[in-house]
Design an enzyme around this catalytic site. Structure first.
Site, PDB file in Angstrom:
ATOM      1  CG  ASP A   1      86.015  84.948 106.059  1.00 17.47           C
ATOM      2  OD1 ASP A   1      86.657  84.817 107.116  1.00 17.47           O
ATOM      3  OD2 ASP A   1      86.442  85.602 105.091  1.00 17.47           O
TER       4      ASP A   1
ATOM      5  CE  LYS B   1      89.125  87.846 103.929  1.00 14.27           C
ATOM      6  NZ  LYS B   1      88.022  87.737 104.861  1.00 14.27           N
TER       7      LYS B   1
HETATM    8  P1  NAP Z   1      83.290  95.606 102.724  1.00 17.32           P
HETATM    9  O1  NAP Z   1      83.341  94.551 101.695  1.00 17.32           O
HETATM   10  O2  NAP Z   1      84.020  96.881 102.500  1.00 17.32           O
HETATM   11  O3  NAP Z   1      81.714  95.957 102.978  1.00 17.32           O
HETATM   12  C1  NAP Z   1      81.343  97.059 103.788  1.00 17.32           C
HETATM   13  C2  NAP Z   1      79.835  97.061 104.056  1.00 17.32           C
HETATM   14  O4  NAP Z   1      79.574  98.148 104.966  1.00 17.32           O
HETATM   15  C3  NAP Z   1      78.959  97.307 102.826  1.00 17.32           C
HETATM   16  O5  NAP Z   1      77.706  96.691 102.992  1.00 17.32           O
HETATM   17  C4  NAP Z   1      78.800  98.843 102.868  1.00 17.32           C
HETATM   18  O6  NAP Z   1      77.636  99.340 102.235  1.00 17.32           O
HETATM   19  C5  NAP Z   1      78.654  99.074 104.357  1.00 17.32           C
HETATM   20  N1  NAP Z   1      79.003 100.452 104.690  1.00 17.32           N
HETATM   21  C6  NAP Z   1      80.250 100.990 104.745  1.00 17.32           C
HETATM   22  N2  NAP Z   1      80.165 102.305 105.084  1.00 17.32           N
HETATM   23  C7  NAP Z   1      78.833 102.584 105.247  1.00 17.32           C
HETATM   24  C8  NAP Z   1      78.095 103.757 105.619  1.00 17.32           C
HETATM   25  N3  NAP Z   1      78.714 104.919 105.900  1.00 17.32           N
HETATM   26  N4  NAP Z   1      76.732 103.668 105.713  1.00 17.32           N
HETATM   27  C9  NAP Z   1      76.097 102.492 105.439  1.00 17.32           C
HETATM   28  N5  NAP Z   1      76.737 101.344 105.095  1.00 17.32           N
HETATM   29  C10 NAP Z   1      78.098 101.391 104.990  1.00 17.32           C
HETATM   30  O7  NAP Z   1      83.805  95.076 104.147  1.00 17.32           O
HETATM   31  P2  NAP Z   1      83.808  93.559 104.695  1.00 17.32           P
HETATM   32  O8  NAP Z   1      85.077  92.900 104.336  1.00 17.32           O
HETATM   33  O9  NAP Z   1      82.518  92.930 104.311  1.00 17.32           O
HETATM   34  O10 NAP Z   1      83.879  93.804 106.293  1.00 17.32           O
HETATM   35  C11 NAP Z   1      82.796  94.404 106.976  1.00 17.32           C
HETATM   36  C12 NAP Z   1      83.026  94.341 108.486  1.00 17.32           C
HETATM   37  O11 NAP Z   1      83.080  92.989 108.910  1.00 17.32           O
HETATM   38  C13 NAP Z   1      84.324  94.989 108.965  1.00 17.32           C
HETATM   39  O12 NAP Z   1      84.037  95.708 110.146  1.00 17.32           O
HETATM   40  C14 NAP Z   1      85.226  93.807 109.269  1.00 17.32           C
HETATM   41  O13 NAP Z   1      86.156  94.094 110.301  1.00 17.32           O
HETATM   42  C15 NAP Z   1      84.206  92.778 109.752  1.00 17.32           C
HETATM   43  N6  NAP Z   1      84.655  91.379 109.553  1.00 17.32           N
HETATM   44  C16 NAP Z   1      84.693  90.556 110.642  1.00 17.32           C
HETATM   45  C17 NAP Z   1      85.101  89.240 110.484  1.00 17.32           C
HETATM   46  C18 NAP Z   1      85.160  88.306 111.689  1.00 17.32           C
HETATM   47  O14 NAP Z   1      85.817  87.252 111.578  1.00 17.32           O
HETATM   48  N7  NAP Z   1      84.507  88.603 112.781  1.00 17.32           N
HETATM   49  C19 NAP Z   1      85.469  88.756 109.225  1.00 17.32           C
HETATM   50  C20 NAP Z   1      85.395  89.624 108.123  1.00 17.32           C
HETATM   51  C21 NAP Z   1      84.990  90.947 108.304  1.00 17.32           C
HETATM   52  P3  NAP Z   1      77.689  99.788 100.681  1.00 17.32           P
HETATM   53  O15 NAP Z   1      77.581  98.512  99.905  1.00 17.32           O
HETATM   54  O16 NAP Z   1      76.487 100.671 100.543  1.00 17.32           O
HETATM   55  O17 NAP Z   1      78.983 100.510 100.475  1.00 17.32           O
END
Ligand code: NAP
Length: 279
Positions: free
Chosen positions: A102, A66
């Site tokens: 998004d 992305k």
């Molecule tokens: P990302 O950029 O990797 O961000 C992950 C987030 O989760 C960060 O805030 C991270 O905190 C937190 N996190 C991860 N492990 C953690 C832990 N053990 N304890 C506390 N916080 C933790 O991922 P993303 O692309 O934003 O996606 C996040 C979620 O959204 C995924 O489940 C994805 O499937 C979902 N999603 C859904 C849609 C939809 O259309 N519905 C679209 C996009 C994404 P830190 O900053 O502290 O690491």
């Protein structure tokens, strides 16, 4: 000539987008097909050049491309530029233009549940890629009170400091968010905590949640996360990630074809792929 669309990601095999978009092409009698392309990060530039050379009509872009795809496109829409990520590419007369649907997908998906956002207190949990798109889009839409809680607070500080749209935001750690939860009307859960297979985890306890609040988790696998189950127990309303996913796809489809598609049908197609009971 048949038009070609696709999704690029690594991995990409489990994407729901091909079934969702091909169903729409059939529904609207559009002579087009949508394919999943597995593109490794090192091959991204060549892949984009190839797509341009063959006249591909449009792309969905998923993890991990992305951000990196932006430098290979001809033009980036201002909101996508501000967010720093592209999830949609449109071939506009041979020029590849990047957009981000998004955040706007999230906003459209939540509107049914929260018809008026004015003076609502919003808590965004998470500061990753999805949170960034949602935060910037909500701020661009004029929402004023959006706090961010994240495990790593400097990442939330970064979002607050770099968002170009006016709003009031406080950054919290996860413990502070738990303590202050009663303040919020809408809690948007954007971390990966609670996602399959880690289904028994939740980023925060909802002990202090208001029963009138709405907890919206953008995860769609499982369809009901632990934080949603616990919020329901407190009497609150919940929403999962299906509306956001369907609307981000609907907004892509509209950019490619000019047709805003049947959103109920799209949600049904997604649920069917996830084994959900609505179908
Ligand atoms: P990302 O950029 O990797 O961000 C992950 C987030 O989760 C960060 O805030 C991270 O905190 C937190 N996190 C991860 N492990 C953690 C832990 N053990 N304890 C506390 N916080 C933790 O991922 P993303 O692309 O934003 O996606 C996040 C979620 O959204 C995924 O489940 C994805 O499937 C979902 N999603 C859904 C849609 C939809 O259309 N519905 C679209 C996009 C994404 P830190 O900053 O502290 O690491």
């Amino acid at each position: 000539m048949k038009k070609l669309y696709g999704v690029i990601g690594d991995p990409v095999a489990h994407s729901m987008s091909p079934v969702m978009h091909n169903d729409l092409f059939e529904l609207y009698s559009i002579d087009a097909t949508y394919v999943a392309f597995h593109v490794k990060p090192d091959d991204l530039e060549d892949a984009v050049k190839g797509f341009k050379a063959i006249g591909l009509s449009g792309l969905s872009v998923t993890v991990p491309h992305k951000q990196s795809i932006m430098s290979f496109l001809d033009e980036i829409d201002p909101l996508a530029q501000a967010i720093g990520a592209v999830n949609t590419v449109v071939n506009e007369n041979g020029r590849l233009v990047g957009y981000n649907t998004d955040g706007s997908g999230y906003l459209e998906g939540i509107k049914k549940e929260v018809p008026s956002f004015a003076d609502k207190e919003i808590l965004l949990i998470g500061a990753g890629g999805a949170a960034r798109g949602i935060y910037f889009t909500l701020a661009q839409a004029g929402l004023k009170n959006i706090d961010i809680a994240n495990r790593t607070t400097p990442k939330a500080d970064y979002l607050v400091e770099n968002c170009p749209y006016p709003r009031n935001s406080q950054v919290l750690n996860l413990e502070e968010a738990e303590e202050q939860l009663a303040k919020y009307d809408l809690i948007v859960q954007t971390t990966s905590i609670g996602m399959h297979p880690d289904v028994e985890s939740s980023p925060i306890s909802v002990e202090n949640l208001r029963p009138t609040a709405l907890v919206s988790d953008i995860i769609y696998s499982p369809l009901e996360t632990k934080i949603m189950r616990e919020a329901k127990r407190k009497g609150a309303r919940t929403q999962n990630g299906i509306p956001m996913f369907a609307y981000q796809g609907a907004l892509q489809f509209e950019k490619w074809t000019g047709i805003f598609p049947d959103i109920e049908r799209m949600q049904s197609v997604c649920l069917k792929q996830l084994g959900g009971k609505k179908c």
